[in-house]
Design an enzyme around this catalytic site. Structure first.
Site, PDB file in Angstrom:
ATOM      1  N   GLY A  25       0.807  -1.223   0.000  1.00 43.18           N
ATOM      2  CA  GLY A  25       0.000   0.000   0.000  1.00 43.18           C
ATOM      3  C   GLY A  25       0.837   1.269   0.000  1.00 43.18           C
ATOM      4  N   HIS A  28       2.497   4.660  -4.968  1.00 44.82           N
ATOM      5  CA  HIS A  28       3.172   5.689  -5.770  1.00 44.82           C
ATOM      6  C   HIS A  28       3.204   5.162  -7.202  1.00 44.82           C
ATOM      7  CE1 HIS A  28       6.552   2.959  -5.531  1.00 44.82           C
ATOM      8  NE2 HIS A  28       6.637   3.098  -4.225  1.00 44.82           N
ATOM      9  N   GLY A  30       5.390   3.765  -8.900  1.00 47.89           N
ATOM     10  CA  GLY A  30       5.995   2.433  -9.081  1.00 47.89           C
ATOM     11  C   GLY A  30       4.924   1.352  -8.997  1.00 47.89           C
ATOM     12  N   HIS A  31       4.065   1.467  -7.971  1.00 43.64           N
ATOM     13  CA  HIS A  31       2.949   0.515  -7.851  1.00 43.64           C
ATOM     14  C   HIS A  31       2.005   0.652  -9.044  1.00 43.64           C
ATOM     15  CE1 HIS A  31       3.855   1.373  -3.427  1.00 43.64           C
ATOM     16  NE2 HIS A  31       4.027   0.074  -3.502  1.00 43.64           N
ATOM     17  N   GLN A 147      14.549  -9.422  -4.174  1.00 44.53           N
ATOM     18  CA  GLN A 147      13.202  -9.971  -3.940  1.00 44.53           C
ATOM     19  C   GLN A 147      12.654 -10.599  -5.216  1.00 44.53           C
ATOM     20  OE1 GLN A 147      10.036  -7.858  -1.601  1.00 44.53           O
ATOM     21  NE2 GLN A 147       9.271  -7.336  -3.619  1.00 44.53           N
TER      22      GLN A 147
END
Ligand code: AMP
Length: 297
Positions: A25, A28, A30-31, A147
């Site tokens: 959550g 920004h 990027g999400h 990741q």
């Protein structure tokens, strides 16, 4: 768009590809760029929105992590997301899990050295999301390079039928990678934080002129960080993009990963080198202020 709290309500029963964008959550660009990639390729887009307690260390910022569900729901809706999955902690972890998911070799170096237990927490939540939502595609940012490598390996080795897609790092106009944690930075810290990007940009320029020695590329980041008093570099390491092992020479797909802190805020970033030409990729820059800066102003 529906906002749902249970795995059962988030699952899609129609036909056509389902895309999942896992997030914590405080959206920004990027999400949002991952949501757009999912929207372009999939019939059904699920965005998970869960601040995963398992991936925070005892000294880390779980309680302080920025949250604004109403704002996030508005942004996801604008991106054409079908389901915003916002599980309460009890839905995700009805008990303290007895199961551990560890992707050993890939999580020992880089962030693993500084954040013990972090990747096990990420591996657990990603495993639950892939198993519980069964997406055809799942989208992760290259900003979190280790990741992404870990999730690729996890999905392959646990036989999830999900294809893992990497998205470009989205940056502020001055180059600082967007991060929900940028909202912690004071104005002076914000100015220092860009030093890490400058170093990565310098390393990318060296690669473009033919440099391949990791020591020299890493030193470009060390030098840029040393030139900025407010920035405390923890590491700069040229790393194989799939096995996450240190490379002496840039001779295959890799990323140069860096991490450091400004004040009490820890930031990570990287430049990717795509094979076979090892083309440097710093991602994309916004041409104006991020929506994040508008929120925190
Ligand atoms: P987070 O909410 O920080 O867990 O991030 C959710 C997803 O967004 C992860 O796959 C991140 O790698 C990705 N992400 C975070 N920051 C950026 C960025 N600046 N550009 C692209 N993707 C990002």
């Amino acid at each position: 768009m529906k906002v749902v709290e249970s795995f059962g309500a988030a699952r899609y029963t129609g036909s056509g590809p389902v895309g999942l964008v896992p997030t914590m959550g405080f959206f920004h660009e990027g999400h949002l760029s991952l949501m757009r990639s999912a929207r372009d390729a999939c019939d059904w887009v699920i965005v998970s929105h869960f601040v995963n307690p398992l991936q925070f260390g005892p000294e880390e910022d779980l309680a302080a992590y920025p949250r604004d569900l109403d704002r996030d729901a508005g942004l996801a809706e604008q991106e054409g997301v079908d389901i915003l999955f916002v599980p309460p902690v009890d839905e995700m972890y009805p008990h303290v899990p007895a199961t551990r998911v560890t992707v050993d070799a890939l999580t020992i170096g880089l962030e693993g050295r500084y954040r013990p237990g972090h990747f096990d927490g990420v591996a657990m939540v990603v495993t639950k999301l892939l198993a519980g939502l069964r997406p055809d595609l799942a989208y992760f940012g290259r900003k979190d390079a280790q990741q992404l490598a870990m999730v690729r390996r996890l999905a392959a080795e646990l036989s999830f039928p999900t294809e893992i897609e990497g998205g470009p790092t989205v940056r502020n106009p001055d180059g600082l990678a967007l991060s929900s944690r940028n909202s912690y930075l004071s104005e002076a810290e914000r100015a220092s934080a860009v030093a890490m990007f400058r170093g990565l940009e310098a390393a990318a320029a060296l690669v473009a002129t033919g440099e391949r020695e990791s020591l020299i590329l890493e030193q470009a980041v060390v030098d840029a960080a040393a030139a900025e008093h407010g920035f405390d570099l923890e590491y700069a390491e040229l790393t194989d993009a799939f096995d996450v092992v240190h490379l002496k020479r840039l001779d295959r797909e890799a990323f140069l990963a860096a991490a450091g802190s400004v004040g009490s805020t820890r930031l990570i970033d990287n430049v990717w080198f795509h094979g076979p030409d090892l083309e440097p990729d710093l991602g994309v820059r916004l041409d104006g202020p991020s929506i994040l800066e508008k929120v925190t102003a």
